[in-house]
Design a protein around this motif. Structure first.
Motif, PDB file in Angstrom:
ATOM      1  N   ILE A   3     -32.926  -3.574   7.195  1.00  0.00           N
ATOM      2  CA  ILE A   3     -31.842  -2.646   6.838  1.00  0.00           C
ATOM      3  C   ILE A   3     -30.632  -2.882   7.729  1.00  0.00           C
ATOM      4  CG2 ILE A   3     -31.182  -0.233   6.616  1.00  0.00           C
ATOM      5  CD1 ILE A   3     -33.292  -1.259   4.583  1.00  0.00           C
ATOM      6  N   GLU A   4     -30.866  -3.064   9.028  1.00  0.00           N
ATOM      7  CA  GLU A   4     -29.752  -3.321   9.941  1.00  0.00           C
ATOM      8  C   GLU A   4     -29.066  -4.638   9.599  1.00  0.00           C
ATOM      9  OE1 GLU A   4     -28.830  -3.706  14.750  1.00  0.00           O
ATOM     10  OE2 GLU A   4     -30.805  -3.055  14.052  1.00  0.00           O
ATOM     11  N   GLY A   5     -29.851  -5.651   9.236  1.00  0.00           N
ATOM     12  CA  GLY A   5     -29.267  -6.916   8.823  1.00  0.00           C
ATOM     13  C   GLY A   5     -28.434  -6.781   7.564  1.00  0.00           C
ATOM     14  N   ILE A   6     -28.897  -5.962   6.621  1.00  0.00           N
ATOM     15  CA  ILE A   6     -28.143  -5.715   5.389  1.00  0.00           C
ATOM     16  C   ILE A   6     -26.816  -5.029   5.700  1.00  0.00           C
ATOM     17  CG2 ILE A   6     -28.112  -4.338   3.265  1.00  0.00           C
ATOM     18  CD1 ILE A   6     -31.133  -4.860   3.044  1.00  0.00           C
ATOM     19  N   ILE A   7     -26.844  -4.030   6.571  1.00  0.00           N
ATOM     20  CA  ILE A   7     -25.611  -3.314   6.923  1.00  0.00           C
ATOM     21  C   ILE A   7     -24.604  -4.269   7.558  1.00  0.00           C
ATOM     22  CG2 ILE A   7     -24.637  -1.483   8.363  1.00  0.00           C
ATOM     23  CD1 ILE A   7     -27.421  -0.088   8.146  1.00  0.00           C
ATOM     24  N   THR A   8     -25.071  -5.054   8.519  1.00  0.00           N
ATOM     25  CA  THR A   8     -24.190  -5.986   9.225  1.00  0.00           C
ATOM     26  C   THR A   8     -23.634  -7.044   8.275  1.00  0.00           C
ATOM     27  OG1 THR A   8     -25.540  -5.675  11.215  1.00  0.00           O
ATOM     28  CG2 THR A   8     -24.020  -7.530  11.211  1.00  0.00           C
ATOM     29  N   SER A   9     -24.508  -7.599   7.440  1.00  0.00           N
ATOM     30  CA  SER A   9     -24.094  -8.652   6.511  1.00  0.00           C
ATOM     31  C   SER A   9     -23.122  -8.111   5.472  1.00  0.00           C
ATOM     32  CB  SER A   9     -25.323  -9.251   5.820  1.00  0.00           C
ATOM     33  OG  SER A   9     -26.243  -9.761   6.761  1.00  0.00           O
ATOM     34  N   SER A  10     -23.422  -6.942   4.923  1.00  0.00           N
ATOM     35  CA  SER A  10     -22.549  -6.354   3.908  1.00  0.00           C
ATOM     36  C   SER A  10     -21.163  -6.064   4.470  1.00  0.00           C
ATOM     37  CB  SER A  10     -23.176  -5.061   3.368  1.00  0.00           C
ATOM     38  OG  SER A  10     -24.408  -5.309   2.730  1.00  0.00           O
ATOM     39  N   TYR A  11     -21.124  -5.582   5.707  1.00  0.00           N
ATOM     40  CA  TYR A  11     -19.821  -5.327   6.347  1.00  0.00           C
ATOM     41  C   TYR A  11     -19.032  -6.622   6.486  1.00  0.00           C
ATOM     42  CZ  TYR A  11     -16.403  -3.786   9.814  1.00  0.00           C
ATOM     43  OH  TYR A  11     -15.238  -3.502  10.475  1.00  0.00           O
ATOM     44  N   ALA A  12     -19.714  -7.692   6.904  1.00  0.00           N
ATOM     45  CA  ALA A  12     -19.045  -8.981   7.073  1.00  0.00           C
ATOM     46  C   ALA A  12     -18.539  -9.529   5.740  1.00  0.00           C
ATOM     47  CB  ALA A  12     -19.999  -9.976   7.727  1.00  0.00           C
ATOM     48  N   ASP A  64     -21.032 -10.345 -13.016  1.00  0.00           N
ATOM     49  CA  ASP A  64     -19.896 -11.265 -13.021  1.00  0.00           C
ATOM     50  C   ASP A  64     -18.982 -11.092 -11.811  1.00  0.00           C
ATOM     51  OD1 ASP A  64     -20.747 -12.450 -15.346  1.00  0.00           O
ATOM     52  OD2 ASP A  64     -19.514 -11.193 -16.649  1.00  0.00           O
ATOM     53  N   CYS A  65     -19.521 -10.529 -10.730  1.00  0.00           N
ATOM     54  CA  CYS A  65     -18.742 -10.346  -9.512  1.00  0.00           C
ATOM     55  C   CYS A  65     -19.267 -11.266  -8.406  1.00  0.00           C
ATOM     56  CB  CYS A  65     -18.822  -8.887  -9.046  1.00  0.00           C
ATOM     57  SG  CYS A  65     -18.064  -7.707 -10.190  1.00  0.00           S
ATOM     58  N   PRO A  66     -18.448 -11.581  -7.412  1.00  0.00           N
ATOM     59  CA  PRO A  66     -18.899 -12.439  -6.315  1.00  0.00           C
ATOM     60  C   PRO A  66     -20.133 -11.854  -5.621  1.00  0.00           C
ATOM     61  CG  PRO A  66     -16.512 -12.176  -6.241  1.00  0.00           C
ATOM     62  CD  PRO A  66     -17.020 -11.211  -7.280  1.00  0.00           C
ATOM     63  N   THR A  67     -21.157 -12.674  -5.445  1.00  0.00           N
ATOM     64  CA  THR A  67     -22.449 -12.196  -4.947  1.00  0.00           C
ATOM     65  C   THR A  67     -23.049 -13.223  -3.990  1.00  0.00           C
ATOM     66  OG1 THR A  67     -22.844 -11.036  -7.039  1.00  0.00           O
ATOM     67  CG2 THR A  67     -24.756 -11.412  -5.614  1.00  0.00           C
ATOM     68  N   VAL A  68     -23.582 -12.724  -2.891  1.00  0.00           N
ATOM     69  CA  VAL A  68     -24.361 -13.550  -1.976  1.00  0.00           C
ATOM     70  C   VAL A  68     -25.827 -13.176  -2.125  1.00  0.00           C
ATOM     71  CG1 VAL A  68     -24.943 -13.961   0.450  1.00  0.00           C
ATOM     72  CG2 VAL A  68     -22.558 -14.014  -0.285  1.00  0.00           C
ATOM     73  N   VAL A  69     -26.670 -14.180  -2.316  1.00  0.00           N
ATOM     74  CA  VAL A  69     -28.118 -13.966  -2.400  1.00  0.00           C
ATOM     75  C   VAL A  69     -28.763 -14.680  -1.223  1.00  0.00           C
ATOM     76  CG1 VAL A  69     -30.196 -14.195  -3.798  1.00  0.00           C
ATOM     77  CG2 VAL A  69     -27.979 -13.904  -4.925  1.00  0.00           C
ATOM     78  N   ASN A  70     -29.421 -13.918  -0.355  1.00  0.00           N
ATOM     79  CA  ASN A  70     -30.169 -14.470   0.775  1.00  0.00           C
ATOM     80  C   ASN A  70     -31.562 -13.869   0.798  1.00  0.00           C
ATOM     81  OD1 ASN A  70     -27.198 -14.574   2.700  1.00  0.00           O
ATOM     82  ND2 ASN A  70     -28.476 -16.358   2.310  1.00  0.00           N
ATOM     83  N   ASN A  71     -32.502 -14.589   1.418  1.00  0.00           N
ATOM     84  CA  ASN A  71     -33.850 -14.040   1.475  1.00  0.00           C
ATOM     85  C   ASN A  71     -33.996 -13.069   2.642  1.00  0.00           C
ATOM     86  OD1 ASN A  71     -34.467 -15.480   3.853  1.00  0.00           O
ATOM     87  ND2 ASN A  71     -35.304 -17.206   2.705  1.00  0.00           N
ATOM     88  N   VAL A  72     -35.139 -12.408   2.690  1.00  0.00           N
ATOM     89  CA  VAL A  72     -35.390 -11.348   3.669  1.00  0.00           C
ATOM     90  C   VAL A  72     -35.272 -11.876   5.092  1.00  0.00           C
ATOM     91  CG1 VAL A  72     -37.161  -9.790   4.576  1.00  0.00           C
ATOM     92  CG2 VAL A  72     -36.821  -9.992   2.103  1.00  0.00           C
ATOM     93  N   GLU A  73     -35.910 -13.019   5.351  1.00  0.00           N
ATOM     94  CA  GLU A  73     -35.910 -13.554   6.710  1.00  0.00           C
ATOM     95  C   GLU A  73     -34.499 -13.879   7.187  1.00  0.00           C
ATOM     96  OE1 GLU A  73     -37.830 -17.233   9.317  1.00  0.00           O
ATOM     97  OE2 GLU A  73     -38.127 -17.155   7.154  1.00  0.00           O
ATOM     98  N   THR A  74     -33.683 -14.442   6.307  1.00  0.00           N
ATOM     99  CA  THR A  74     -32.314 -14.789   6.671  1.00  0.00           C
ATOM    100  C   THR A  74     -31.519 -13.554   7.064  1.00  0.00           C
ATOM    101  OG1 THR A  74     -32.319 -16.721   5.226  1.00  0.00           O
ATOM    102  CG2 THR A  74     -30.172 -15.828   5.826  1.00  0.00           C
ATOM    103  N   ILE A  75     -31.592 -12.511   6.258  1.00  0.00           N
ATOM    104  CA  ILE A  75     -30.823 -11.297   6.545  1.00  0.00           C
ATOM    105  C   ILE A  75     -31.351 -10.609   7.803  1.00  0.00           C
ATOM    106  CG2 ILE A  75     -30.199  -9.011   5.677  1.00  0.00           C
ATOM    107  CD1 ILE A  75     -28.695 -11.322   4.369  1.00  0.00           C
ATOM    108  N   ALA A  76     -32.668 -10.592   8.006  1.00  0.00           N
ATOM    109  CA  ALA A  76     -33.228  -9.995   9.221  1.00  0.00           C
ATOM    110  C   ALA A  76     -32.782 -10.752  10.462  1.00  0.00           C
ATOM    111  CB  ALA A  76     -34.756  -9.959   9.132  1.00  0.00           C
ATOM    112  N   ALA A  77     -32.568 -12.068  10.337  1.00  0.00           N
ATOM    113  CA  ALA A  77     -32.155 -12.889  11.477  1.00  0.00           C
ATOM    114  C   ALA A  77     -30.715 -12.626  11.893  1.00  0.00           C
ATOM    115  CB  ALA A  77     -32.337 -14.369  11.159  1.00  0.00           C
ATOM    116  N   VAL A  78     -29.925 -11.987  11.025  1.00  0.00           N
ATOM    117  CA  VAL A  78     -28.536 -11.677  11.375  1.00  0.00           C
ATOM    118  C   VAL A  78     -28.474 -10.789  12.615  1.00  0.00           C
ATOM    119  CG1 VAL A  78     -26.468 -10.433  10.593  1.00  0.00           C
ATOM    120  CG2 VAL A  78     -27.646 -12.011   9.048  1.00  0.00           C
ATOM    121  N   VAL A  79     -29.438  -9.891  12.751  1.00  0.00           N
ATOM    122  CA  VAL A  79     -29.420  -8.923  13.853  1.00  0.00           C
ATOM    123  C   VAL A  79     -29.509  -9.620  15.215  1.00  0.00           C
ATOM    124  CG1 VAL A  79     -30.557  -6.919  14.861  1.00  0.00           C
ATOM    125  CG2 VAL A  79     -30.341  -7.124  12.368  1.00  0.00           C
ATOM    126  N   PRO A  80     -30.531 -10.447  15.481  1.00  0.00           N
ATOM    127  CA  PRO A  80     -30.555 -11.114  16.787  1.00  0.00           C
ATOM    128  C   PRO A  80     -29.411 -12.097  16.988  1.00  0.00           C
ATOM    129  CG  PRO A  80     -32.326 -11.932  15.373  1.00  0.00           C
ATOM    130  CD  PRO A  80     -31.763 -10.710  14.717  1.00  0.00           C
TER     131      PRO A  80
END
Length: 272
Positions: free
Chosen positions: A42-51, A140-156
């Protein structure tokens, strides 16, 4: 690199989609993250979405993980109750909603465009590319698709800094990697490694898989999804030092081999 491709047209929403359709046989690293440390995701999603400038994010989870959506929904509710999701997060003026979507159990929905089709309520068939999701993805909008591990790794990466995180590992195989190890081994499970260790150490050391179980010998190993070539035992002898890094395991004539390793999947075949 994928994020850098995201189109930025004015007045058009952007989306983050987390691919939790972990359908490869024997793969369970994303399940571990969602089941036991969902707030890291969830924290990775928040950080990634903000970016990315996205105000809506979706977790698309495979239908067979029937109990995990409830865990994720609870984690999302806890984050919202603490002011980390919803309207005006921490007084920044930034808004974000996270939704959990259960898949129907279709293997093909692990492919990002088929996943998007399913998320839109359609049959999960892959789309013709281009256009790519970063330009024309969800609705039909710009979208980023990443897997769970990738998004969780954003935090560290954010907490420790990109340079320090990139010092872990070797060459292009930087950071840590989660490996799902199963089959006829003494210690099956999910292991976090840096890819300086050798395949032989991963298989045979007590710190990781603990060697082959029941007095059998190694016949072969699949270091990725079901479409990855099998590594026979003669390439995995105990006295060899083949790194777990992507490039070290790649066959030059089959360049896609190393990319499939991102599934983090190890399955061991043994003979008596």
């Amino acid at each position: 690199m994928k994020w850098s491709f995201l189109a930025k047209p004015e007045g058009v929403p952007r989306y983050l989609v987390v691919n939790a359709d972990e359908s490869e046989p024997g793969t369970f690293k994303d399940r571990y993250l969602m089941e036991f440390i969902p707030h890291l995701l969830i924290e990775g999603i928040i950080t990634s979405s903000y970016a990315l400038g996205a105000n809506s994010a979706y977790i698309y989870i495979r239908g067979e993980y029937a109990w995990i959506p409830d865990i994720l929904e609870q984690a999302i509710a806890e984050a919202k109750n603490n002011g980390w999701l919803g309207k005006n997060i921490l007084g920044t003026g930034y808004n974000l909603e996270v939704y959990v979507q259960r898949g129907g159990g279709a293997y093909i929905c692990g492919e990002e465009t088929a996943l998007i089709e399913s998320l839109e309520g359609k049959r999960g068939n892959p789309r013709i590319k281009p256009p790519f999701p970063a330009v024309k993805g969800l609705w039909d909008c710009p979208t980023v698709v990443n897997n769970v591990e990738t998004i969780a790794a954003v935090v560290p990466i954010i907490n420790n800094g990109g340079d320090d995180y990139a010092k872990i590992g070797v060459g292009r195989s930087t950071g840590t990697k989660l490996m799902s190890a199963c089959g006829n081994i003494n210690k099956p499970g999910v292991y976090e490694i840096d890819m300086t260790i050798s395949v032989e150490e991963f298989i045979f050391s007590d710190e990781y898989c603990g060697g082959i179980a029941n007095g059998k010998r190694l016949k072969a190993c699949i270091p990725g999804g079901s479409s990855v070539p099998i590594l026979p035992a003669n390439l995995l002898a105990e006295n060899r030092q083949r790194r777990t890094a992507y490039d070290a395991l790649r066959r030059p004539e089959r360049r896609w081999f190393c990319y499939r390793l991102y599934d983090g999947f190890w399955w061991f075949y043994c003979v008596g």
